[in-house]
Write an enzyme that holds these catalytic residues in place. Structure first.
Site, PDB file in Angstrom:
ATOM      1  N   ASP A 160       0.048   4.946   1.037  1.00 28.52           N
ATOM      2  CA  ASP A 160       0.245   6.178   1.546  1.00 28.52           C
ATOM      3  C   ASP A 160      -0.052   5.575   3.221  1.00 28.52           C
ATOM      4  O   ASP A 160      -1.172   4.410   3.562  1.00 28.52           O
ATOM      5  CB  ASP A 160      -1.751   7.291   1.624  1.00 28.52           C
ATOM      6  CG  ASP A 160      -1.099   7.531  -0.027  1.00 28.52           C
ATOM      7  OD1 ASP A 160      -0.273   7.696  -0.289  1.00 28.52           O
ATOM      8  OD2 ASP A 160      -2.142   7.687  -0.864  1.00 28.52           O
ATOM      9  N   ASP A 220       1.346  -1.076   0.148  1.00 30.20           N
ATOM     10  CA  ASP A 220      -0.303  -0.248   0.053  1.00 30.20           C
ATOM     11  C   ASP A 220       0.945   1.162  -0.154  1.00 30.20           C
ATOM     12  O   ASP A 220       1.873   1.018   0.743  1.00 30.20           O
ATOM     13  CB  ASP A 220      -1.110  -0.056   1.222  1.00 30.20           C
ATOM     14  CG  ASP A 220      -1.721   1.155   1.748  1.00 30.20           C
ATOM     15  OD1 ASP A 220      -2.318   1.680   0.858  1.00 30.20           O
ATOM     16  OD2 ASP A 220      -1.403   1.453   2.119  1.00 30.20           O
TER      17      ASP A 220
HETATM   18 MG   LIG Z   1      -3.291   3.104   3.423  1.00 31.19          MG
END
Ligand SMILES: [Mg+2]
Ligand SMILES: [Zn+2]
Length: 191
Positions: free
Chosen positions: A11, A9
């Site tokens: 962010d 992932d």
């Molecule tokens: Mg995230």
């Protein structure tokens, strides 16, 4: 031969979560991100970013900006031995006002579409791979794609797991996740 990957992932996992990242000067890698990625490359993992970017569907940023962010991450990793091999993002949202982004897609996490596409395009083996993210939807995405799944507590999410969902490990950040993955894959390769 299919190779192992770590799906990441973006962010809250690779870079600090700052609401919607809409300016390059707000992009901040965590202090451990470069070292963690370098360890993964040294161990032979393909590194793939898997990110929902509903800000595109919401009209806050455009796809060109998403590419600029990924270019900027690459620039900051240059010469460090750390690398992201490929970026996949989902720009969709079912309630988007922009027609081309308004769809029930197969790529928006927790759906496994982006991981499945990466496995096809880069010849990766989900069974030897892991998804690492700071939200339960990242864990659910990995589960749906048949990878291991590690939750990291470096983002804002503090809720418990949705009914029936379990992470293989819950750790503080990406560096701890990489340590866990390396120990785990060492164990399975010497079995
Ligand atoms: Mg995230
Ligand atoms: Zn999508």
């Amino acid at each position: 031969m299919s190779t192992p990957a770590v799906f990441l992932d973006r962010d809250g996992t690779l870079v600090e979560e700052c609401g919607y990242l809409d300016r390059l000067d707000r992009l901040t890698l965590f202090p451990w991100t470069v070292d963690a990625l370098r360890l993964l490359k040294r161990a032979g993992f393909t590194t793939v970013v898997i990110t929902n970017q509903a800000a595109v569907a919401r009209g806050i940023i455009d796809e060109t900006f998403v590419h600029s962010v990924h270019g900027e991450i690459d620039r900051r990793l240059e010469g460090t031995g750390a690398r992201i091999d490929r970026y996949y993002y989902c720009p969709h949202f079912t309630e988007s006002k922009i027609e081309r982004y308004r769809q029930e897609c197969r790529c928006r996490k927790p759906a496994p579409g982006m991981i499945e596409q990466a496995c096809r395009e880069l010849d990766l083996d989900p069974a030897q791979s892991f998804m690492v993210g700071d939200r339960w939807l990242d864990v659910a995405c990995g589960r749906a794609a048949g990878t291991g799944a590690v939750l990291v507590r470096s983002g804002p999410e503090r809720s418990g797991p949705p009914e029936g969902l379990r992470a293989d490990a819950i750790l503080n950040n990406l560096m701890e996740a990489v340590g866990w993955i390396l120990r785990r894959s060492l164990r399975s390769s010497t079995r």
